[in-house]
Motif scaffolding. Structure first.
Motif, PDB file in Angstrom:
ATOM      1  N   GLU A  89      39.257  36.355  15.513  1.00 28.33           N
ATOM      2  CA  GLU A  89      39.326  35.304  14.371  1.00 28.33           C
ATOM      3  C   GLU A  89      40.065  34.136  14.753  1.00 28.33           C
ATOM      4  N   GLN A  90      41.385  34.377  15.081  1.00 31.34           N
ATOM      5  CA  GLN A  90      42.192  33.185  15.321  1.00 31.34           C
ATOM      6  C   GLN A  90      41.579  32.376  16.527  1.00 31.34           C
ATOM      7  N   PHE A 109      48.671  35.089  10.622  1.00 31.99           N
ATOM      8  CA  PHE A 109      48.086  36.587  11.124  1.00 31.99           C
ATOM      9  C   PHE A 109      49.583  37.288  11.638  1.00 31.99           C
ATOM     10  N   LEU A 169      47.288  29.106  10.676  1.00 33.20           N
ATOM     11  CA  LEU A 169      46.540  30.344  10.490  1.00 33.20           C
ATOM     12  C   LEU A 169      46.981  31.542  11.453  1.00 33.20           C
ATOM     13  N   SER A 170      47.650  31.103  12.657  1.00 34.06           N
ATOM     14  CA  SER A 170      48.214  32.112  13.531  1.00 34.06           C
ATOM     15  C   SER A 170      49.369  32.589  12.851  1.00 34.06           C
ATOM     16  N   ILE A 211      42.088  24.584   8.054  1.00 34.39           N
ATOM     17  CA  ILE A 211      41.503  25.201   9.208  1.00 34.39           C
ATOM     18  C   ILE A 211      39.985  24.365   9.308  1.00 34.39           C
ATOM     19  N   TRP A 255      39.048  29.870  15.562  1.00 33.45           N
ATOM     20  CA  TRP A 255      39.572  28.643  14.690  1.00 33.45           C
ATOM     21  C   TRP A 255      40.294  27.616  15.847  1.00 33.45           C
ATOM     22  N   TRP A 256      41.008  28.089  16.719  1.00 40.49           N
ATOM     23  CA  TRP A 256      41.389  27.479  17.992  1.00 40.49           C
ATOM     24  C   TRP A 256      40.332  26.677  18.647  1.00 40.49           C
ATOM     25  N   ALA A 260      44.930  25.518  12.621  1.00 40.62           N
ATOM     26  CA  ALA A 260      44.948  26.628  13.633  1.00 40.62           C
ATOM     27  C   ALA A 260      46.318  27.253  13.741  1.00 40.62           C
ATOM     28  N   TYR A 288      41.873  40.615  14.675  1.00 37.98           N
ATOM     29  CA  TYR A 288      42.529  39.397  14.326  1.00 37.98           C
ATOM     30  C   TYR A 288      42.525  38.425  15.618  1.00 37.98           C
TER      31      TYR A 288
END
Length: 276
Positions: free
Chosen positions: A198-199, A231, A227-228, A120, A202-203, A224, A195
């Motif tokens: 947070e995502q 989640f 990470l998604s 990330i 990073w996008w 990214a 959540y």
């Protein structure tokens, strides 16, 4: 040394250290404890190696602000104290044989998650390879979005913190907290607003790679994306625990967006009003 090589060495050392710490202490949240710290180190490695390119310094400052906020929130919840393990690991241990869980600890908790933390951060690599281009309007827009999402996550975490303090006080007074889970504030619009924010950060962070190159898709988008996906699994696991614990959680799920904040399908009737 090339900054990517330096980051790989740091990642390898952290991976080994967190895995060994989990074996010695039998606590499995060591990766959680460094999650907010390692990206700061990785991005600053690229910023320093670029001789403090303006875009990379901006990216590093934003990630530092993200890390400070997340570290503070994790610390006040007791995450750094002995016994501060994520409650979900205990649930998962109860569902797996000891050998299977130890394999999961090594491969997923230690190796995969540490690799993801590095991934990330790697839009900084794309920006490093394009270093020298001046900041532009898109950098300003991305920075503003990152800060907005950072504020949103701060608000969500504060509402959750206030709720759990109220819940603990009710329990200490011999009363049964009602409702048993947070349904107001941002949690009226999303079951997991923290959540979402947070995502989203990073996008947006990946967006700096696009701003640096003018090219929409780089392999560093993998962080990214993964990470998604992480989640998605984390949300499903967390909600399975909540549904088993609270019979009324299904009603909450029926009216409330899972991740993206949205207008609820019907008026909620939560008895607690979280402090913002």
């Amino acid at each position: 040394m090339a900054p990517l090589f330096v980051c790989l060495v740091i990642c390898g050392a952290i991976t080994a250290a967190t895995w060994l710490a989990s074996i010695v202490t039998r606590e499995y949240s060591w990766v959680d404890r460094i999650w907010s710290v390692a990206p700061i180190a990785y991005v600053w490695v690229f910023a320093v190696a670029s001789a403090f390119d303006a875009r990379l310094v901006l990216m590093a400052v934003l990630v530092t602000a993200w890390g400070i906020r997340l570290t503070f929130n994790y610390a006040r919840k007791g995450g750094y104290r002995p016994g501060g393990e994520d409650y979900r690991w205990a649930v998962l241990r109860g569902r797996m044989s000891p050998p299977a869980f130890q394999a999961f600890n090594l491969l997923f908790i230690s190796i995969y998650q540490n690799g993801l933390i590095l991934l990330i951060s790697l839009p900084a690599l794309t920006a490093f390879e394009a270093a020298g281009d001046p900041l532009g309007a898109w950098d300003v827009v991305l920075a503003a979005l990152f800060v907005a999402f950072l504020v949103g996550e701060t608000v969500a975490d504060q509402q959750q913190w206030a709720f759990h303090r109220w819940k603990a006080a009710e329990t200490a007074a011999g009363r049964s907290p009602d409702p048993g889970f947070l349904q107001t504030g941002l949690f009226r619009l999303s079951r997991h607003p923290n959540y979402f924010f947070e995502q989203a950060q990073w996008w947006v962070f990946y967006g700096f790679a696009v701003a640096a190159t003018g090219v929409w898709v780089h392999w560093t988008i993998a962080g990214a994306v993964l990470l998604s996906l992480l989640f998605v699994g984390s949300t499903a696991f967390t909600e399975a625990i909540s549904r088993a614990k609270y019979p009324e959680y299904d009603e909450y799920r029926a009216r409330t967006s899972p991740i993206v904040p949205w207008i609820p399908r019907s008026r909620d009737r939560a008895g607690f009003r979280a402090s913002t």
